[in-house]
Motif scaffolding. Structure first.
Motif, PDB file in Angstrom:
ATOM      1  N   GLY A  26       0.795  -1.207   0.000  1.00  0.00           N
ATOM      2  CA  GLY A  26       0.000   0.000   0.000  1.00  0.00           C
ATOM      3  C   GLY A  26       0.835   1.266   0.000  1.00  0.00           C
ATOM      4  N   VAL A  27       1.977   1.213   0.663  1.00  0.00           N
ATOM      5  CA  VAL A  27       2.874   2.371   0.685  1.00  0.00           C
ATOM      6  C   VAL A  27       3.333   2.688  -0.735  1.00  0.00           C
ATOM      7  CG1 VAL A  27       5.024   3.301   1.607  1.00  0.00           C
ATOM      8  CG2 VAL A  27       3.617   1.781   3.020  1.00  0.00           C
ATOM      9  N   ARG A  28       3.645   1.663  -1.497  1.00  0.00           N
ATOM     10  CA  ARG A  28       4.078   1.880  -2.879  1.00  0.00           C
ATOM     11  C   ARG A  28       2.957   2.481  -3.719  1.00  0.00           C
ATOM     12  NH1 ARG A  28       7.243  -3.319  -4.999  1.00  0.00           N
ATOM     13  NH2 ARG A  28       7.128  -2.044  -6.889  1.00  0.00           N
ATOM     14  N   ALA A 161       1.926  -5.285  -4.802  1.00  0.00           N
ATOM     15  CA  ALA A 161       2.143  -3.851  -4.985  1.00  0.00           C
ATOM     16  C   ALA A 161       1.369  -3.337  -6.197  1.00  0.00           C
ATOM     17  CB  ALA A 161       3.633  -3.569  -5.141  1.00  0.00           C
ATOM     18  N   GLU A 162       1.383  -4.098  -7.298  1.00  0.00           N
ATOM     19  CA  GLU A 162       0.621  -3.700  -8.479  1.00  0.00           C
ATOM     20  C   GLU A 162      -0.872  -3.738  -8.193  1.00  0.00           C
ATOM     21  OE1 GLU A 162       1.573  -2.460 -11.382  1.00  0.00           O
ATOM     22  OE2 GLU A 162       3.644  -2.436 -10.672  1.00  0.00           O
ATOM     23  N   ASN A 163      -1.308  -4.772  -7.488  1.00  0.00           N
ATOM     24  CA  ASN A 163      -2.725  -4.866  -7.127  1.00  0.00           C
ATOM     25  C   ASN A 163      -3.154  -3.691  -6.255  1.00  0.00           C
ATOM     26  OD1 ASN A 163      -2.968  -7.307  -8.491  1.00  0.00           O
ATOM     27  ND2 ASN A 163      -2.817  -8.562  -6.646  1.00  0.00           N
ATOM     28  N   ALA A 164      -2.297  -3.295  -5.321  1.00  0.00           N
ATOM     29  CA  ALA A 164      -2.639  -2.189  -4.430  1.00  0.00           C
ATOM     30  C   ALA A 164      -2.909  -0.920  -5.226  1.00  0.00           C
ATOM     31  CB  ALA A 164      -1.514  -1.962  -3.424  1.00  0.00           C
ATOM     32  N   TYR A 165      -2.083  -0.675  -6.218  1.00  0.00           N
ATOM     33  CA  TYR A 165      -2.274   0.520  -7.044  1.00  0.00           C
ATOM     34  C   TYR A 165      -3.562   0.416  -7.855  1.00  0.00           C
ATOM     35  CZ  TYR A 165      -1.423   4.144 -10.516  1.00  0.00           C
ATOM     36  OH  TYR A 165      -1.549   5.240 -11.324  1.00  0.00           O
TER      37      TYR A 165
END
Length: 265
Positions: A26-28, A161-165
């Motif tokens: 989520g930070v990314r 990380a990609e999913n979070a974005y």
């Protein structure tokens, strides 16, 4: 705690990352939004919560932040104090909180209750399921703040990380902060029923898949080779061999299948 904003005005939406310091996905996503500064139609607050735990790459410093709410400014723990600050910071914001897990690679949403907001928004997100925590809500952020949590994927993975974005963009589109339409999907809904406890052991195994029905009499896990057998049918949620110290995961019941509108309002 780090707080930023995109768009002008007083935010009624918040994106939250870093509740747990060993879940950087989520930070990314937040950092990408800050780099891109997309033109938003509603202002959005961006919060990175437990910076101290993130620096140490540990889940928490003193106690689990997502079991510490509402917190107290005079608490003896770092997370107890931080929970109180976060509660104040996120007041009056619909909050989208990102996590990752060791149990399931597909994103899914977690809510305290299946509210009208959850029914409207979650089917518009690229998630495989929505889970209502039921009696397992104590100390979590959504006991204090109107929150949709998402498990973005496997902890530490590039995919998470990609999913979070992607999930963040979908949430902002569904809430009208970003222009465009969301993708319609049917969404199964589950409610947690009970913990699946672990006995003390050297090795643990899980034989079932999350959200796939386990029938009565099926072996679903083992501790040092000793099988655990289902007394009655259930759906496993957050099941993993080593994700939690004391439990394999949870049993759940299937409540419903929600259908999404064709586009965000």
């Amino acid at each position: 705690m780090r707080v930023a904003q995109i768009g002008s005005g007083t935010p009624e939406l918040a994106i939250l990352a870093g509740i747990h310091g060993d879940e950087p996905c989520g930070v990314r996503a937040v950092e990408r939004l800050l780099e891109q500064r997309p033109a938003v139609e509603r202002p959005v607050k961006l919060v990175v919560a437990n910076e101290r735990a993130l620096e140490q790459q540990v889940r928490y410093v003193d106690e689990d932040l997502n079991r510490a709410f509402p917190g107290n400014s005079d608490a003896e723990t770092h997370e107890g104090q931080l929970a109180a600050k976060l509660t104040d910071e996120l007041e009056d914001c619909l909050t989208f909180s990102m996590h990752s897990t060791q149990s399931h690679n597909e994103p899914f949403a977690i809510v305290k209750d299946v509210t009208d907001t959850a029914r409207e928004l979650c089917p518009q997100l690229p998630v495989a399921a929505m889970v209502e925590t039921g009696n397992f809500s104590e100390g979590r952020l959504f006991t204090e703040i109107d929150t949709i949590e998402v498990e973005c994927g496997l902890q530490g993975s590039e995919t998470a990380a990609e999913n979070a974005y992607s999930l963040t963009r979908a949430f902002l589109t569904a809430t009208g902060a970003l222009p465009g339409d969301t993708v319609s999907r049917d969404l199964p809904v589950y409610r947690l029923v009970d913990c699946i406890w672990k006995d003390q052991a050297d090795t643990y195994e899980v034989f079932v898949d999350n959200f796939t029905r386990v029938e009565q009499g099926d072996s679903f896990a083992a501790a040092d080779g000793e099988m655990q057998v289902a007394d009655e049918p259930f759906y496993p949620v957050l099941m993993s061999a080593n994700g939690y110290r004391d439990v394999f995961g949870y049993t759940a019941e299937k409540l419903d299948v929600l259908s999404s509108p064709t586009a965000a309002d």
